[in-house]
Design a protein around this motif. Structure first.
Motif, PDB file in Angstrom:
ATOM      1  N   VAL A 182       0.412  -1.335   0.323  1.00 19.46           N
ATOM      2  CA  VAL A 182       0.008   0.280  -0.281  1.00 19.46           C
ATOM      3  C   VAL A 182       0.765   1.760  -0.280  1.00 19.46           C
ATOM      4  CG1 VAL A 182      -1.370   1.404   1.383  1.00 19.46           C
ATOM      5  CG2 VAL A 182      -1.814  -1.007   1.125  1.00 19.46           C
ATOM      6  N   SER A 193       0.822   4.293  -2.969  1.00 21.76           N
ATOM      7  CA  SER A 193       0.972   5.765  -2.178  1.00 21.76           C
ATOM      8  C   SER A 193       1.658   6.308  -2.956  1.00 21.76           C
ATOM      9  CB  SER A 193       1.036   5.846  -0.894  1.00 21.76           C
ATOM     10  OG  SER A 193       0.899   7.163  -0.409  1.00 21.76           O
ATOM     11  N   TYR A 220      -4.337   6.697  -0.410  1.00 24.26           N
ATOM     12  CA  TYR A 220      -3.960   5.084  -0.171  1.00 24.26           C
ATOM     13  C   TYR A 220      -3.560   4.898   1.056  1.00 24.26           C
ATOM     14  CZ  TYR A 220      -3.801   3.225  -5.102  1.00 24.26           C
ATOM     15  OH  TYR A 220      -4.553   2.463  -6.451  1.00 24.26           O
ATOM     16  N   LEU A 267      -9.360   0.299  -0.236  1.00 30.09           N
ATOM     17  CA  LEU A 267      -8.424   0.302  -1.005  1.00 30.09           C
ATOM     18  C   LEU A 267      -9.007   0.782  -2.490  1.00 30.09           C
ATOM     19  CD1 LEU A 267      -5.875  -0.303  -1.712  1.00 30.09           C
ATOM     20  CD2 LEU A 267      -6.465  -2.838  -1.748  1.00 30.09           C
ATOM     21  N   ALA A 315      -9.793   4.070  -3.351  1.00 25.99           N
ATOM     22  CA  ALA A 315      -8.583   4.775  -3.123  1.00 25.99           C
ATOM     23  C   ALA A 315      -7.708   4.600  -5.335  1.00 25.99           C
ATOM     24  CB  ALA A 315      -6.895   4.214  -2.759  1.00 25.99           C
ATOM     25  N   ARG A 316      -8.240   3.386  -5.558  1.00 23.13           N
ATOM     26  CA  ARG A 316      -7.749   3.002  -7.026  1.00 23.13           C
ATOM     27  C   ARG A 316      -8.662   3.225  -8.230  1.00 23.13           C
ATOM     28  NH1 ARG A 316      -9.849   0.578 -11.493  1.00 23.13           N
ATOM     29  NH2 ARG A 316     -11.723   0.654  -9.787  1.00 23.13           N
TER      30      ARG A 316
END
Lengths: 99, 295
Positions: free
Chosen positions: A16, A20, A32, A90, A93-94
């Motif tokens: 992760v 980031s 992230y 996650l 964030a993607r």
């Protein structure tokens, strides 16, 4: 914390953190990092540190590896709701990184 | 017990978080294998039912965190006070979460799910997961709701309870964002601040020492006697012991006197069996060895 649990957690945090570092925008990088914050919230003060000297992995395989490492935490006693929450954050964030 | 209802609530929300592409899952029952999106009316109808289930869960979260807040103490040390400013204490993360949940509860227009909605099995798998989660939240109100229940908790147990509320609140925020394109869906107000307050609360709880024996608290069904004929062997002994315990927990009656008399008689008989030497007149000193004849 058992050694296998520490290894799984260290892998998840490393992947992760690499996502980031290689994010396309500051917002995606912060998203992230929110995953890292949530991982630390679940494990309290027992999270292993990250290696700042060596650069993290890069490429298309990092995101699936991060998701698999987070999913593996379920086998070490982490609550299933927290695991799914971290995976959802996650994924968000993607999506932010892909814009 | 709270352990059962809390576990059901968390597992159902985890199952909902695993489901993506929610538009393709609503408006159809479990027998439908098609991937086509159902009509807007069908999805809106499911959305209205889900919002009522969500309101039931929100009610439990707000009620529980409000009752547990006086028992919790922040693990984060407060910032040094500025002598030139008024000495107002910043709200702790738990207080911020309680305030946020109260605000959302006031501004949410959907009503809580009725008893009929909570007990009727839904055909759509997504809606059924929401029903199970709302049903668990309604049952958890008996375990944790109100000052009477939380007054029996310790500070560490209250901290564990607040940690659960924080996780469930974050799950509701994520699901609210995922469901926002459902026709007729009304999003929760100020979800970003609510989500951050929930994360801050979870961090604060993790820095302390939460006590998860809170799972043993809550409502338990009353224990009843095992009626019927006496079962043979060891099963009958266990049946008798269980019924005896039930009688001892109840208001004392003449039966307790009979039980005490039986215990005294049995103890006296076992005491005689434990010292057979005294009863049979044997000496407690060992007898001298016999002399062997000389050859």
């Amino acid at each position: 914390m058992l050694q296998s649990h520490a290894i799984a957690l260290a892998q998840a945090r490393s992947y992760v953190a690499a996502l980031s570092d290689h994010a396309n925008s500051h917002e995606a990088s912060s998203a992230y990092e929110q995953v890292l914050i949530t991982l630390d919230a679940v494990h309290g003060d027992q999270s292993p540190g990250l290696d700042d000297e060596r650069p993290g992995p890069a490429g298309d395989g990092v995101l699936p590896a991060a998701a698999a490492a987070i999913k593996a935490l379920e086998e070490h006693g982490v609550d299933v709701l927290w695991v799914e929450l971290i995976l959802a954050i996650l994924e968000d964030a993607r999506a932010l990184d892909a814009r | 017990m709270y352990g059962e209802t809390g576990d059901l609530l968390r597992s159902e929300l985890a199952a909902l978080l695993r489901q993506h592409r929610i538009q393709q899952r609503l408006g159809a029952d479990s027998s439908s294998n098609t991937r086509e999106i159902a009509s807007a009316e069908a999805r809106a109808a499911d959305g209205q039912v889900i919002q009522q289930y969500r309101r039931t869960i929100l009610n439990w979260c707000a009620q529980t965190v409000l009752a547990a807040t006086p028992l919790t103490f922040s693990a984060v040390s407060p910032a040094p006070a500025n002598p030139f400013l008024r000495a107002d204490r910043d709200p702790t993360p738990v207080e911020q979460l309680a305030r946020g949940l109260g605000y959302v509860q006031e501004r949410t227009s959907a009503s809580a799910a009725s008893l009929e909605l909570l007990t009727t099995v839904q055909e759509n798998p997504v809606v059924e997961h929401w029903r199970q989660a709302a049903r668990a939240a309604a049952l958890a109100e008996h375990d944790t709701g109100g000052p009477v229940s939380t007054s029996r908790l310790t500070a560490a147990q209250a901290r564990a309870l607040v940690g659960d509320v924080a996780a469930i609140t974050q799950a509701l925020v994520v699901l609210d964002h995922r469901y926002r394109n459902i026709p007729g869906w009304v999003s929760l107000p100020h979800t970003r601040s609510l989500g951050w307050a929930a994360l801050a609360t979870a961090l604060d709880v993790s820095l302390g020492q939460p006590d998860y024996t809170v799972d043993q608290t809550g409502w338990r069904p009353s224990v009843k006697q095992l009626r019927g004929p006496v079962k043979p062997g060891i099963t009958g002994v266990l049946q008798a012991e269980h019924n005896l315990l039930v009688h001892l927990k109840a208001f004392p009656t003449v039966l307790v006197q009979d039980i005490c008399k039986a215990c005294l008689t049995t103890s006296a008989r076992r005491a005689r069996d434990a010292h057979p030497c005294r009863e049979r007149g044997w000496s407690s000193q060992p007898s001298p060895p016999k002399a062997s004849p000389r050859r």
